[in-house]
Design an enzyme around this catalytic site. Structure first.
Site, PDB file in Angstrom:
ATOM      1  N   HIS A   8      -3.050   0.937   7.159  1.00 46.30           N
ATOM      2  CA  HIS A   8      -3.230   0.887   5.707  1.00 46.30           C
ATOM      3  C   HIS A   8      -3.258   2.326   5.196  1.00 46.30           C
ATOM      4  O   HIS A   8      -3.681   3.239   5.909  1.00 46.30           O
ATOM      5  CB  HIS A   8      -4.548   0.166   5.396  1.00 46.30           C
ATOM      6  CG  HIS A   8      -4.840   0.010   3.936  1.00 46.30           C
ATOM      7  ND1 HIS A   8      -3.890  -0.393   3.021  1.00 46.30           N
ATOM      8  CD2 HIS A   8      -5.986   0.204   3.223  1.00 46.30           C
ATOM      9  CE1 HIS A   8      -4.448  -0.440   1.811  1.00 46.30           C
ATOM     10  NE2 HIS A   8      -5.716  -0.074   1.918  1.00 46.30           N
ATOM     11  N   CYS A  41       0.803  -1.234   0.000  1.00 43.53           N
ATOM     12  CA  CYS A  41       0.000   0.000   0.000  1.00 43.53           C
ATOM     13  C   CYS A  41       0.834   1.281   0.000  1.00 43.53           C
ATOM     14  O   CYS A  41       0.528   2.226  -0.722  1.00 43.53           O
ATOM     15  CB  CYS A  41      -0.985   0.000   1.157  1.00 43.53           C
ATOM     16  SG  CYS A  41      -0.260  -0.082   2.799  1.00 43.53           S
ATOM     17  N   SER A 101      -4.088  -3.258  -2.012  1.00 39.37           N
ATOM     18  CA  SER A 101      -4.441  -3.976  -0.783  1.00 39.37           C
ATOM     19  C   SER A 101      -4.656  -5.436  -1.142  1.00 39.37           C
ATOM     20  O   SER A 101      -4.844  -5.778  -2.311  1.00 39.37           O
ATOM     21  CB  SER A 101      -5.725  -3.392  -0.187  1.00 39.37           C
ATOM     22  OG  SER A 101      -6.247  -4.230   0.825  1.00 39.37           O
TER      23      SER A 101
END
Length: 243
Positions: free
Chosen positions: A104, A69, A121
């Site tokens: 994330h 990410c 992802s």
């Protein structure tokens, strides 16, 4: 033996609409594939100037290795440079699942009064979102709803500033200008905070939080020790994006 094919880096054509261009970038990132190996191929230090991170992005296009990410955010910035109508800004999530915390990050996009995102992802609905969301809060709530499908509760959302389109800038990326403890807030409250911030961003009146006083930095929970700050992105990288 057959060499694995290297995906061509997308080129913007004048005939393309912005959503088509963003789709071409996302398709390219998907062709690089998500990095499941447990080894990070590219070192991304968040405190580095933008110019250094753009060099790393160039390296990513040359090496064509799988990415995670954080690399996707840097690559997304690199590939959208030179499109002044496309504003880019980082969106970070801290979530909780089964006793563990996960981190994330995606690249928020704002263009023509609409929001969307680019990213990578393990989960297809936790990366790119089409450029169709009328408000920043609509985009954030869409991510929150996607997380719920995997029984992850979103604890914090951090929004950074627009990243300059100047690839040789010595300015670092501002990763967390707004930090919201969303698990302790009502949605109406979150929406109000996000919309005020989005309005200020569009008016370009926000300054990087690094310009704030040291006391303010400390109260927001930032470590003032350069050693600790430099170590943290690598340390978190292996835990990042387990979602």
């Amino acid at each position: 033996c057959v060499q694995p094919s290297v995906p061509p880096v997308p080129n913007y054509k004048l005939s393309m609409s912005i959503p088509e261009w963003l789709q071409a970038i996302q398709t390219y990132m998907k062709m690089l594939q998500y990095n499941h190996t447990g080894t990070q191929f590219f070192e991304i230090r968040k405190t580095r100037p933008l110019s250094g991170l753009m060099e790393t992005a160039k390296e990513m296009t040359r090496e064509s290795l799988p990415i995670k990410c954080l690399e996707a955010v840097i690559l997304g910035i690199y590939l959208t440079n030179g499109q002044p109508s496309v504003e880019r800004f980082p969106i970070s999530f801290k979530t909780h699942f089964s006793g563990n915390y996960f981190h994330h990050v995606v690249l928020g996009i704002y263009c023509n009064g609409r929001y969307g995102s680019l990213g990578m992802s393990r989960r297809s609905d936790l990366m790119d979102k089409p450029l169709t969301y009328r408000t920043l809060s609509d985009l954030i709530f869409e991510f929150e709803d996607s997380y719920k499908k995997y029984l992850h509760s979103v604890k914090k959302v951090k929004i950074g500033l627009y990243v300059p389109h100047e690839p040789h800038s010595f300015q670092p990326i501002e990763w967390k200008q707004l930090v919201l403890n969303v698990s302790k807030m009502m949605r109406t409250e979150v929406r109000k905070e996000l919309e005020k911030f989005a309005r200020d961003m569009r008016m370009k009146i926000l300054k990087p939080s690094s310009a704030h006083s040291p006391m303010k930095e400390r109260s927001r929970g930032k470590s003032l020790s350069p050693h600790r700050r430099q170590a943290s992105p690598q340390r978190r990288a292996c835990r990042r994006d387990k979602s």
